[in-house]
Design a protein around this motif. Sequence first.
Motif, mmCIF file in Angstrom:
data_model
loop_
_atom_site.group_PDB
_atom_site.id
_atom_site.type_symbol
_atom_site.label_atom_id
_atom_site.label_comp_id
_atom_site.label_asym_id
_atom_site.label_seq_id
_atom_site.Cartn_x
_atom_site.Cartn_y
_atom_site.Cartn_z
ATOM 1 N N UNK A 36 -32.425 13.912 21.990
ATOM 2 C CA UNK A 36 -31.834 12.598 22.226
ATOM 3 C C UNK A 36 -30.764 12.680 23.306
ATOM 4 N N UNK A 37 -30.612 11.583 24.034
ATOM 5 C CA UNK A 37 -29.577 11.466 25.057
ATOM 6 C C UNK A 37 -28.884 10.120 24.896
ATOM 7 N N UNK A 79 -34.953 9.082 24.292
ATOM 8 C CA UNK A 79 -35.530 10.417 24.197
ATOM 9 C C UNK A 79 -36.256 10.762 25.486
ATOM 10 N N UNK A 80 -36.904 11.917 25.527
ATOM 11 C CA UNK A 80 -37.553 12.380 26.757
ATOM 12 C C UNK A 80 -38.716 11.479 27.151
ATOM 13 N N UNK A 81 -39.237 10.729 26.200
ATOM 14 C CA UNK A 81 -40.330 9.797 26.490
ATOM 15 C C UNK A 81 -39.830 8.397 26.815
ATOM 16 N N UNK A 82 -38.507 8.272 26.981
ATOM 17 C CA UNK A 82 -37.845 7.014 27.340
ATOM 18 C C UNK A 82 -37.914 5.961 26.237
ATOM 19 N N UNK A 83 -38.211 6.403 25.042
ATOM 20 C CA UNK A 83 -38.066 5.504 23.904
ATOM 21 C C UNK A 83 -36.579 5.296 23.642
ATOM 22 N N UNK A 84 -36.227 4.088 23.254
ATOM 23 C CA UNK A 84 -34.814 3.782 23.051
ATOM 24 C C UNK A 84 -34.543 3.455 21.588
ATOM 25 N N UNK A 85 -33.343 3.849 21.155
ATOM 26 C CA UNK A 85 -32.951 3.637 19.765
ATOM 27 C C UNK A 85 -31.508 3.134 19.721
ATOM 28 N N UNK A 86 -31.301 2.143 18.923
ATOM 29 C CA UNK A 86 -29.945 1.692 18.625
ATOM 30 C C UNK A 86 -29.611 2.211 17.232
ATOM 31 N N UNK A 87 -28.692 3.179 17.178
ATOM 32 C CA UNK A 87 -28.386 3.856 15.926
ATOM 33 C C UNK A 87 -26.990 3.467 15.453
ATOM 34 N N UNK A 270 -31.278 17.103 13.848
ATOM 35 C CA UNK A 270 -31.267 16.443 12.534
ATOM 36 C C UNK A 270 -31.342 14.920 12.637
ATOM 37 N N UNK A 271 -30.652 14.357 13.628
ATOM 38 C CA UNK A 271 -30.706 12.906 13.817
ATOM 39 C C UNK A 271 -32.079 12.489 14.318
ATOM 40 N N UNK A 272 -32.649 13.259 15.232
ATOM 41 C CA UNK A 272 -33.996 12.993 15.740
ATOM 42 C C UNK A 272 -35.001 12.971 14.597
ATOM 43 N N UNK A 273 -34.921 13.961 13.730
ATOM 44 C CA UNK A 273 -35.820 14.016 12.590
ATOM 45 C C UNK A 273 -35.671 12.778 11.703
ATOM 46 N N UNK A 274 -34.432 12.359 11.527
ATOM 47 C CA UNK A 274 -34.168 11.158 10.719
ATOM 48 C C UNK A 274 -34.810 9.922 11.334
ATOM 49 N N UNK A 275 -34.757 9.832 12.664
ATOM 50 C CA UNK A 275 -35.321 8.666 13.351
ATOM 51 C C UNK A 275 -36.842 8.634 13.278
#
Length: 278
Positions: A36-37, A79-87, A270-275
């Motif tokens: 994640x970035x 993420x590396x695939x340019x998917x976006x997340x509001x966490x 760990x956060x990536x796995x959660x998402x």
Amino acid sequence: MNTVNCYIMGLPGAGKTTYLAALAYSLQQREVETKLMWSEYNGNHQHLLNLENTWLRACPVDRTNISSQETQLTIELSDVNRNKYSVTFPDLSGEIFQNYYSNREMDLTNKETICKCDAILLFINPDTIIQPILISSISPKVRKHELKPKAYEPINDPTEVQIVELLQFIVHLRNKPVSLTVVISAWDVVEDTKLLPEEYLKSRLTLLWQYLYCNKNIFKTCYYGVSAQGGTLEGDAAQLEILEKYKDNQIERIKVVDNSGSVSHDISIPLWNTLHED
């Protein structure tokens, strides 16, 4: 954009805030590729930036107290695939959770946050674990009522008892399954045991492990060991040693171990796995 509400919980000193401090740095650096970035800055991120600056100086991150906690903290990630997340997740004081355990009461705001969350990150610090006291280890004078025992304080109950009770509160409030990521913080303290994160929990907090194992239909659980600081920060000399050791690449201070034994410097895992849990 995917919107995910994460609930971060743990008793005092569990490592929640230190994790957020290292995460804030990791999301922005480019020396090591991370899952994640940080995508966008919007809203007030001063809390995370202050934590990051403390982490970069190799200073102990102050435990979050009730007056300084952030009940709603939102970051925009990609993420590396340019998917976006509001966490969105709260940085709550560990004392809050102890108060819930001791008083059997919870404020309405936190109750609603728990009910709406999509996943939970549970932090446990090996250095702060309170183990059960066996009857055989209690003074014979106390057992024979010849000596008055110390006043009972719920906060001194075994760590696993407190956490299991808090998880039972969550089950009662939600009444539906939830993804749970257990993070064993300060992993550098226990890595010499050669145990995997779940094995360590099973050996040290057996009651908690049994509870999670027997409730797989409620908690979809995964386990990680995380060392966020790169060592124990005891005194100026220890801090200077860490800064010197990792002066060329501070991201290498971080170590993340998953339940297969794989090691990474990516604290966002760990956060990536959660998402990405179903």
